[in-house]
Design a protein around this motif. Structure first.
Motif, PDB file in Angstrom:
ATOM      1  N   LYS A   1      -3.834  12.649  -3.115  1.00  0.00           N
ATOM      2  CA  LYS A   1      -3.294  11.674  -4.063  1.00  0.00           C
ATOM      3  C   LYS A   1      -1.908  12.050  -4.585  1.00  0.00           C
ATOM      4  O   LYS A   1      -1.206  11.213  -5.156  1.00  0.00           O
ATOM      5  N   THR A   2      -1.510  13.292  -4.383  1.00  0.00           N
ATOM      6  CA  THR A   2      -0.224  13.733  -4.929  1.00  0.00           C
ATOM      7  C   THR A   2       0.929  13.610  -3.935  1.00  0.00           C
ATOM      8  O   THR A   2       2.089  13.565  -4.342  1.00  0.00           O
ATOM      9  N   ASP A   3       0.630  13.562  -2.626  1.00  0.00           N
ATOM     10  CA  ASP A   3       1.733  13.602  -1.653  1.00  0.00           C
ATOM     11  C   ASP A   3       1.632  12.542  -0.564  1.00  0.00           C
ATOM     12  O   ASP A   3       2.291  12.629   0.447  1.00  0.00           O
ATOM     13  N   TYR A   4       0.821  11.520  -0.792  1.00  0.00           N
ATOM     14  CA  TYR A   4       0.598  10.544   0.274  1.00  0.00           C
ATOM     15  C   TYR A   4       1.714   9.518   0.359  1.00  0.00           C
ATOM     16  O   TYR A   4       2.488   9.306  -0.570  1.00  0.00           O
ATOM     17  N   LEU A   5       1.791   8.874   1.538  1.00  0.00           N
ATOM     18  CA  LEU A   5       2.712   7.756   1.755  1.00  0.00           C
ATOM     19  C   LEU A   5       1.954   6.436   1.678  1.00  0.00           C
ATOM     20  O   LEU A   5       2.415   5.479   1.060  1.00  0.00           O
ATOM     21  N   ILE A   6       0.775   6.400   2.309  1.00  0.00           N
ATOM     22  CA  ILE A   6      -0.025   5.172   2.374  1.00  0.00           C
ATOM     23  C   ILE A   6      -1.488   5.511   2.101  1.00  0.00           C
ATOM     24  O   ILE A   6      -2.032   6.480   2.654  1.00  0.00           O
ATOM     25  N   GLN A   7      -2.127   4.712   1.294  1.00  0.00           N
ATOM     26  CA  GLN A   7      -3.569   4.828   1.100  1.00  0.00           C
ATOM     27  C   GLN A   7      -4.251   3.845   2.052  1.00  0.00           C
ATOM     28  O   GLN A   7      -3.871   2.676   2.119  1.00  0.00           O
ATOM     29  N   SER A  59     -14.414   5.425   4.702  1.00  0.00           N
ATOM     30  CA  SER A  59     -13.894   6.370   3.716  1.00  0.00           C
ATOM     31  C   SER A  59     -12.403   6.117   3.454  1.00  0.00           C
ATOM     32  O   SER A  59     -11.701   5.530   4.273  1.00  0.00           O
ATOM     33  N   THR A  60     -11.947   6.570   2.310  1.00  0.00           N
ATOM     34  CA  THR A  60     -10.535   6.421   1.938  1.00  0.00           C
ATOM     35  C   THR A  60      -9.751   7.635   2.425  1.00  0.00           C
ATOM     36  O   THR A  60     -10.229   8.770   2.336  1.00  0.00           O
ATOM     37  N   ALA A  61      -8.571   7.382   2.942  1.00  0.00           N
ATOM     38  CA  ALA A  61      -7.716   8.462   3.414  1.00  0.00           C
ATOM     39  C   ALA A  61      -6.318   8.275   2.836  1.00  0.00           C
ATOM     40  O   ALA A  61      -5.837   7.151   2.658  1.00  0.00           O
ATOM     41  N   TYR A  62      -5.683   9.395   2.541  1.00  0.00           N
ATOM     42  CA  TYR A  62      -4.308   9.377   2.035  1.00  0.00           C
ATOM     43  C   TYR A  62      -3.418   9.911   3.160  1.00  0.00           C
ATOM     44  O   TYR A  62      -3.498  11.076   3.531  1.00  0.00           O
ATOM     45  N   LEU A  63      -2.602   9.027   3.695  1.00  0.00           N
ATOM     46  CA  LEU A  63      -1.817   9.346   4.885  1.00  0.00           C
ATOM     47  C   LEU A  63      -0.383   9.690   4.515  1.00  0.00           C
ATOM     48  O   LEU A  63       0.203   9.080   3.615  1.00  0.00           O
ATOM     49  N   ARG A  64       0.182  10.656   5.235  1.00  0.00           N
ATOM     50  CA  ARG A  64       1.560  11.052   5.001  1.00  0.00           C
ATOM     51  C   ARG A  64       2.212  11.404   6.341  1.00  0.00           C
ATOM     52  O   ARG A  64       1.550  11.390   7.385  1.00  0.00           O
ATOM     53  N   ALA A  65       3.487  11.724   6.306  1.00  0.00           N
ATOM     54  CA  ALA A  65       4.209  12.184   7.491  1.00  0.00           C
ATOM     55  C   ALA A  65       5.389  13.021   7.036  1.00  0.00           C
ATOM     56  O   ALA A  65       5.941  12.799   5.942  1.00  0.00           O
ATOM     57  N   GLU A  66       5.756  14.004   7.823  1.00  0.00           N
ATOM     58  CA  GLU A  66       6.960  14.775   7.521  1.00  0.00           C
ATOM     59  C   GLU A  66       8.162  13.835   7.531  1.00  0.00           C
ATOM     60  O   GLU A  66       8.273  12.963   8.390  1.00  0.00           O
ATOM     61  N   MET A  67       9.053  14.016   6.580  1.00  0.00           N
ATOM     62  CA  MET A  67      10.212  13.130   6.485  1.00  0.00           C
ATOM     63  C   MET A  67      11.022  13.130   7.781  1.00  0.00           C
ATOM     64  O   MET A  67      11.557  12.093   8.202  1.00  0.00           O
ATOM     65  N   GLU A  97       0.806  -1.221   0.000  1.00  0.00           N
ATOM     66  CA  GLU A  97       0.000   0.000   0.000  1.00  0.00           C
ATOM     67  C   GLU A  97       0.842   1.275   0.000  1.00  0.00           C
ATOM     68  O   GLU A  97       0.314   2.379   0.046  1.00  0.00           O
ATOM     69  N   LEU A  98       2.173   1.144  -0.012  1.00  0.00           N
ATOM     70  CA  LEU A  98       3.028   2.319  -0.090  1.00  0.00           C
ATOM     71  C   LEU A  98       2.913   2.973  -1.466  1.00  0.00           C
ATOM     72  O   LEU A  98       2.805   2.286  -2.491  1.00  0.00           O
ATOM     73  N   ASN A  99       2.965   4.286  -1.483  1.00  0.00           N
ATOM     74  CA  ASN A  99       2.960   5.042  -2.734  1.00  0.00           C
ATOM     75  C   ASN A  99       4.280   4.768  -3.462  1.00  0.00           C
ATOM     76  O   ASN A  99       5.353   5.122  -2.965  1.00  0.00           O
TER      77      ASN A  99
END
Length: 347
Positions: free
Chosen positions: A274-280, A317-325, A247-249
């Motif tokens: 959808k442009t900056d996510y890490l995991i859907q 619902s679908t979520a696009y998850l990210r985190a600061e590097m 599931e990783l981008n």
């Protein structure tokens, strides 16, 4: 009193409990030994006390080697999980007992017992017997007795495990207050990370007979040495993701790095697009207790927990998850932490 171990090994028959451990406990601080059951933390404490003898290696108090010194001559105070009070003696007599064994004059014994009772706030209990006291009061008596002979080191083995939740919080604050008032180097053994992190100047994390890390509580949480420490410290448990996680981008900058596992704390999970996510992921559950919101996601066969995140998310619902590097912890195949991930905040 500073305590130093040099290549100390402790072996029972064929089982190596401690394997060539090295550490220095600073003078006049409270140090917690933390780790799962069987990791060697109580064994380490008993080696300091002299109740166990090391298979090999050297132990120093300050500049003096005490590896083979009799426990009575080491000048340590011990507080056990079960208090170990004498039921037929009053509180005052329990506190005075080690002083009587040391043949201190009676008037000095009484003076010292009253001084310790005042320190631990049990002056009004001196004429009672242990059976008349609460668990917290009994623990205060045990601490008073251990401090009565003015030890250079105070050793406490799971001292709060027999108390209920409210008393545990009260007594850990009291132990911290007493340690600061006396300045005695204190070792506090526990498997409860909240206890260890809340009262100690330094925490030593042990696992499988080895020291994983010794540092302050903030560093343990934010800068763990390895994957074990990262997963052992913190609640909720850190989210961990393997490199082959489907599931990783695939276009994420993180995949340009050489890592095997990444860890992201729940409070560092952010919502992206959808442009900056890490995991859907899919929202599985939303828990709100007062102002605190915890969202449970599912991505493939893995659960991900996020806190301090948008509470308007709906289940399914679908979520696009990210985190600061800078908030992502990366580990190699051996579980050791990798530093200085390349990349910026373009997740």
């Amino acid at each position: 009193m500073q305590v130093r171990f040099e290549d100390v090994t402790m072996q029972f028959d064929d089982k190596v409990v401690l394997d060539k451990i090295n550490f220095t406990l600073p003078d006049q601080q409270l140090i917690s030994f933390l780790g799962p059951s069987g990791c060697g933390k109580s064994t380490t404490l008993y080696l300091i006390s002299g109740l166990l003898s090391a298979t090999s290696g050297k132990i120093f108090f300050g500049e003096n080697e005490v590896t083979k010194l009799d426990p009575v001559k080491r000048g340590v105070g011990l507080v056990f999980q079960n208090y170990a009070l004498y039921p037929h003696l009053t509180v005052k007599e329990n506190i005075m007992f080690p002083l009587r064994m040391a043949k201190m004059k009676k008037n000095k014994r009484i003076e010292r017992a009253e001084e310790m009772a005042a320190l631990t706030r049990i002056s009004d209990q001196l004429d009672k017997y242990p059976r008349q006291l609460s668990g917290g009061q009994q623990q205060r008596v045990a601490i008073s007795r251990a401090l009565a002979k003015q030890p250079s080191i105070l050793l406490m083995d799971e001292p709060l495990s027999n108390l209920d939740a409210r008393l545990r919080i009260e007594m850990r604050e009291e132990i911290r207050r007493i340690q600061q008032a006396t300045g005695v180097t204190t070792v506090f053994v526990t498997h409860d990370q909240e206890e260890a992190l809340s009262i100690a100047d330094k925490v030593m994390v042990l696992h499988n007979g080895s020291i994983q890390q010794m540092s302050d509580s903030i560093s343990l949480y934010q800068e763990p040495n390895n994957l074990f420490v990262a997963k052992f410290i913190g609640s909720p448990v850190i989210n961990t993701i393997q490199r082959d996680f489907e599931e990783l981008n695939p276009s994420h900058a993180l995949l340009k790095e050489a890592w095997e596992t990444i860890g992201i704390r729940s409070e560092d999970i952010l919502l992206g697009d959808k442009t900056d996510y890490l995991i859907q992921a899919t929202v599985e559950r939303v828990d709100q207790i007062g102002k605190d919101v915890t969202v449970h996601f599912r991505a493939g066969d893995q659960k991900i927990v996020a806190s301090d995140i948008d509470s308007s998310l709906t289940v399914g619902s679908t979520a696009y998850l990210r985190a600061e590097m800078s908030k992502i912890l990366a580990f190699d195949a051996q579980g050791d932490r990798l530093l200085n991930l390349v990349g910026d905040n373009n997740e």
